[in-house]
Design a protein around this motif. Structure first.
Motif, PDB file in Angstrom:
ATOM      1  N   ALA A 187      55.501  60.145  46.348  1.00 10.95           N
ATOM      2  CA  ALA A 187      56.784  60.439  45.706  1.00 10.95           C
ATOM      3  C   ALA A 187      57.946  59.958  46.571  1.00 10.95           C
ATOM      4  CB  ALA A 187      56.903  61.931  45.425  1.00 10.95           C
ATOM      5  N   LEU A 188      57.885  60.236  47.860  1.00  7.40           N
ATOM      6  CA  LEU A 188      58.950  59.786  48.759  1.00  7.40           C
ATOM      7  C   LEU A 188      58.998  58.269  48.869  1.00  7.40           C
ATOM      8  CD1 LEU A 188      58.742  62.429  51.619  1.00  7.40           C
ATOM      9  CD2 LEU A 188      60.487  62.213  49.844  1.00  7.40           C
ATOM     10  N   ALA A 189      57.838  57.629  48.873  1.00  8.53           N
ATOM     11  CA  ALA A 189      57.796  56.169  48.918  1.00  8.53           C
ATOM     12  C   ALA A 189      58.387  55.568  47.645  1.00  8.53           C
ATOM     13  CB  ALA A 189      56.362  55.689  49.109  1.00  8.53           C
ATOM     14  N   THR A 190      58.137  56.186  46.509  1.00  6.64           N
ATOM     15  CA  THR A 190      58.696  55.705  45.242  1.00  6.64           C
ATOM     16  C   THR A 190      60.212  55.838  45.239  1.00  6.64           C
ATOM     17  OG1 THR A 190      56.665  56.383  44.121  1.00  6.64           O
ATOM     18  CG2 THR A 190      58.592  55.966  42.738  1.00  6.64           C
ATOM     19  N   ILE A 191      60.719  56.951  45.706  1.00  7.34           N
ATOM     20  CA  ILE A 191      62.163  57.166  45.764  1.00  7.34           C
ATOM     21  C   ILE A 191      62.810  56.178  46.731  1.00  7.34           C
ATOM     22  CG2 ILE A 191      63.938  58.802  46.522  1.00  7.34           C
ATOM     23  CD1 ILE A 191      62.088  61.032  45.407  1.00  7.34           C
ATOM     24  N   ALA A 192      62.213  56.022  47.904  1.00  7.04           N
ATOM     25  CA  ALA A 192      62.756  55.077  48.877  1.00  7.04           C
ATOM     26  C   ALA A 192      62.724  53.656  48.338  1.00  7.04           C
ATOM     27  CB  ALA A 192      61.972  55.172  50.182  1.00  7.04           C
ATOM     28  N   ALA A 193      61.641  53.283  47.651  1.00  8.65           N
ATOM     29  CA  ALA A 193      61.537  51.935  47.094  1.00  8.65           C
ATOM     30  C   ALA A 193      62.612  51.693  46.038  1.00  8.65           C
ATOM     31  CB  ALA A 193      60.148  51.721  46.503  1.00  8.65           C
ATOM     32  N   ALA A 194      62.869  52.684  45.191  1.00  4.31           N
ATOM     33  CA  ALA A 194      63.898  52.522  44.159  1.00  4.31           C
ATOM     34  C   ALA A 194      65.269  52.300  44.789  1.00  4.31           C
ATOM     35  CB  ALA A 194      63.929  53.746  43.239  1.00  4.31           C
ATOM     36  N   LEU A 195      65.583  53.050  45.832  1.00  9.18           N
ATOM     37  CA  LEU A 195      66.876  52.893  46.492  1.00  9.18           C
ATOM     38  C   LEU A 195      66.974  51.578  47.256  1.00  9.18           C
ATOM     39  CD1 LEU A 195      67.460  56.531  47.762  1.00  9.18           C
ATOM     40  CD2 LEU A 195      68.506  55.394  45.803  1.00  9.18           C
ATOM     41  N   VAL A 196      65.900  51.187  47.915  1.00  6.21           N
ATOM     42  CA  VAL A 196      65.908  49.929  48.662  1.00  6.21           C
ATOM     43  C   VAL A 196      66.041  48.737  47.715  1.00  6.21           C
ATOM     44  CG1 VAL A 196      64.450  48.405  50.064  1.00  6.21           C
ATOM     45  CG2 VAL A 196      64.713  50.801  50.694  1.00  6.21           C
ATOM     46  N   ALA A 214      60.524  63.384  35.626  1.00  4.83           N
ATOM     47  CA  ALA A 214      59.181  63.155  35.081  1.00  4.83           C
ATOM     48  C   ALA A 214      58.116  63.783  35.979  1.00  4.83           C
ATOM     49  CB  ALA A 214      58.936  61.658  34.942  1.00  4.83           C
ATOM     50  N   LYS A 215      58.334  63.724  37.283  1.00  6.82           N
ATOM     51  CA  LYS A 215      57.389  64.326  38.217  1.00  6.82           C
ATOM     52  C   LYS A 215      57.350  65.843  38.047  1.00  6.82           C
ATOM     53  CE  LYS A 215      56.496  64.667  43.186  1.00  6.82           C
ATOM     54  NZ  LYS A 215      56.371  66.105  43.195  1.00  6.82           N
ATOM     55  N   MET A 216      58.509  66.442  37.849  1.00  8.39           N
ATOM     56  CA  MET A 216      58.554  67.888  37.662  1.00  8.39           C
ATOM     57  C   MET A 216      57.893  68.308  36.351  1.00  8.39           C
ATOM     58  SD  MET A 216      62.382  68.652  39.087  1.00  8.39           S
ATOM     59  CE  MET A 216      62.382  70.342  38.596  1.00  8.39           C
ATOM     60  N   VAL A 217      58.128  67.529  35.293  1.00  3.97           N
ATOM     61  CA  VAL A 217      57.553  67.868  33.986  1.00  3.97           C
ATOM     62  C   VAL A 217      56.040  67.703  33.997  1.00  3.97           C
ATOM     63  CG1 VAL A 217      57.463  67.105  31.576  1.00  3.97           C
ATOM     64  CG2 VAL A 217      59.657  67.408  32.692  1.00  3.97           C
ATOM     65  N   SER A 218      55.548  66.675  34.677  1.00  4.40           N
ATOM     66  CA  SER A 218      54.114  66.391  34.659  1.00  4.40           C
ATOM     67  C   SER A 218      53.348  67.072  35.792  1.00  4.40           C
ATOM     68  CB  SER A 218      53.894  64.878  34.738  1.00  4.40           C
ATOM     69  OG  SER A 218      54.308  64.398  35.998  1.00  4.40           O
ATOM     70  N   GLU A 219      53.953  67.986  36.476  1.00  8.72           N
ATOM     71  CA  GLU A 219      53.307  68.642  37.615  1.00  8.72           C
ATOM     72  C   GLU A 219      52.047  69.393  37.204  1.00  8.72           C
ATOM     73  OE1 GLU A 219      52.701  69.416  41.530  1.00  8.72           O
ATOM     74  OE2 GLU A 219      54.317  68.188  40.719  1.00  8.72           O
ATOM     75  N   ASP A 220      52.006  69.961  36.008  1.00 11.69           N
ATOM     76  CA  ASP A 220      50.814  70.689  35.564  1.00 11.69           C
ATOM     77  C   ASP A 220      49.658  69.744  35.266  1.00 11.69           C
ATOM     78  OD1 ASP A 220      52.115  73.098  35.782  1.00 11.69           O
ATOM     79  OD2 ASP A 220      52.786  73.095  33.688  1.00 11.69           O
ATOM     80  N   VAL A 221      49.969  68.522  34.863  1.00  8.74           N
ATOM     81  CA  VAL A 221      48.941  67.561  34.500  1.00  8.74           C
ATOM     82  C   VAL A 221      48.463  66.773  35.713  1.00  8.74           C
ATOM     83  CG1 VAL A 221      48.437  65.556  33.046  1.00  8.74           C
ATOM     84  CG2 VAL A 221      49.934  67.372  32.199  1.00  8.74           C
ATOM     85  N   TYR A 222      49.402  66.291  36.526  1.00  5.46           N
ATOM     86  CA  TYR A 222      49.053  65.457  37.674  1.00  5.46           C
ATOM     87  C   TYR A 222      49.919  65.846  38.862  1.00  5.46           C
ATOM     88  CZ  TYR A 222      48.652  61.392  40.716  1.00  5.46           C
ATOM     89  OH  TYR A 222      48.467  60.580  41.790  1.00  5.46           O
ATOM     90  N   HIS A 223      49.269  66.137  39.975  1.00  2.00           N
ATOM     91  CA  HIS A 223      50.004  66.470  41.193  1.00  2.00           C
ATOM     92  C   HIS A 223      50.100  65.216  42.051  1.00  2.00           C
ATOM     93  CE1 HIS A 223      51.532  68.611  44.638  1.00  2.00           C
ATOM     94  NE2 HIS A 223      50.570  68.066  45.375  1.00  2.00           N
ATOM     95  N   MET A 224      51.296  64.665  42.144  1.00  2.00           N
ATOM     96  CA  MET A 224      51.517  63.454  42.930  1.00  2.00           C
ATOM     97  C   MET A 224      51.654  63.831  44.400  1.00  2.00           C
ATOM     98  SD  MET A 224      54.550  60.651  42.575  1.00  2.00           S
ATOM     99  CE  MET A 224      53.984  60.115  40.990  1.00  2.00           C
ATOM    100  N   PRO A 225      50.989  63.092  45.287  1.00  2.00           N
ATOM    101  CA  PRO A 225      51.154  63.363  46.723  1.00  2.00           C
ATOM    102  C   PRO A 225      52.613  63.161  47.164  1.00  2.00           C
ATOM    103  CG  PRO A 225      49.288  61.912  46.327  1.00  2.00           C
ATOM    104  CD  PRO A 225      50.006  62.062  45.027  1.00  2.00           C
ATOM    105  N   ILE A 226      53.036  63.953  48.109  1.00  2.00           N
ATOM    106  CA  ILE A 226      54.427  63.913  48.568  1.00  2.00           C
ATOM    107  C   ILE A 226      54.770  62.546  49.142  1.00  2.00           C
ATOM    108  CG2 ILE A 226      56.046  64.878  50.237  1.00  2.00           C
ATOM    109  CD1 ILE A 226      54.623  67.559  49.874  1.00  2.00           C
ATOM    110  N   ALA A 227      53.850  61.966  49.896  1.00  2.00           N
ATOM    111  CA  ALA A 227      54.117  60.654  50.499  1.00  2.00           C
ATOM    112  C   ALA A 227      54.353  59.593  49.427  1.00  2.00           C
ATOM    113  CB  ALA A 227      52.958  60.249  51.401  1.00  2.00           C
TER     114      ALA A 227
END
Length: 98
Positions: A64-73, A49-62
């Protein structure tokens, strides 16, 4: 980066050895992480979803990484809570002994 073949070879060899140890550590604990597949699926959906919506909204890297880490935790935490009192299966212990 380097062109020195010794450094390239030794760094790759140590990386492979480290991954081998990590694999056996995770293989021994996989019976506890029952929701890990769901967490990894959520991470893949998020990244897609982040890759598809990159043209519309640029999510900060921090973020995105926090979201990924939170999902795994969350997936690992829920798995540990649910399987807290579960005994390891005899078949998984026999596989580790071989």
């Amino acid at each position: 980066m380097t062109d020195d073949p010794f450094i390239v070879f030794s760094s790759n060899a140590f990386a492979i050895l480290g991954m081998r140890v990590l694999y056996f550590l995770l293989a021994g604990a996989m019976h506890r992480f029952i929701y890990l597949k769901h967490g990894l699926a959520a991470v893949l959906v998020f990244v897609g979803a982040k890759m598809v919506s990159e043209d519309v909204y640029h999510m900060p890297i921090a973020l995105a990484l926090a979201t990924i880490a939170a999902a795994l935790v969350v997936a690992m935490g829920l798995s540990i809570i649910v399987t807290r009192n579960a005994e390891p299966e005899a078949s998984s212990l026999a596989e580790l002994a071989d």
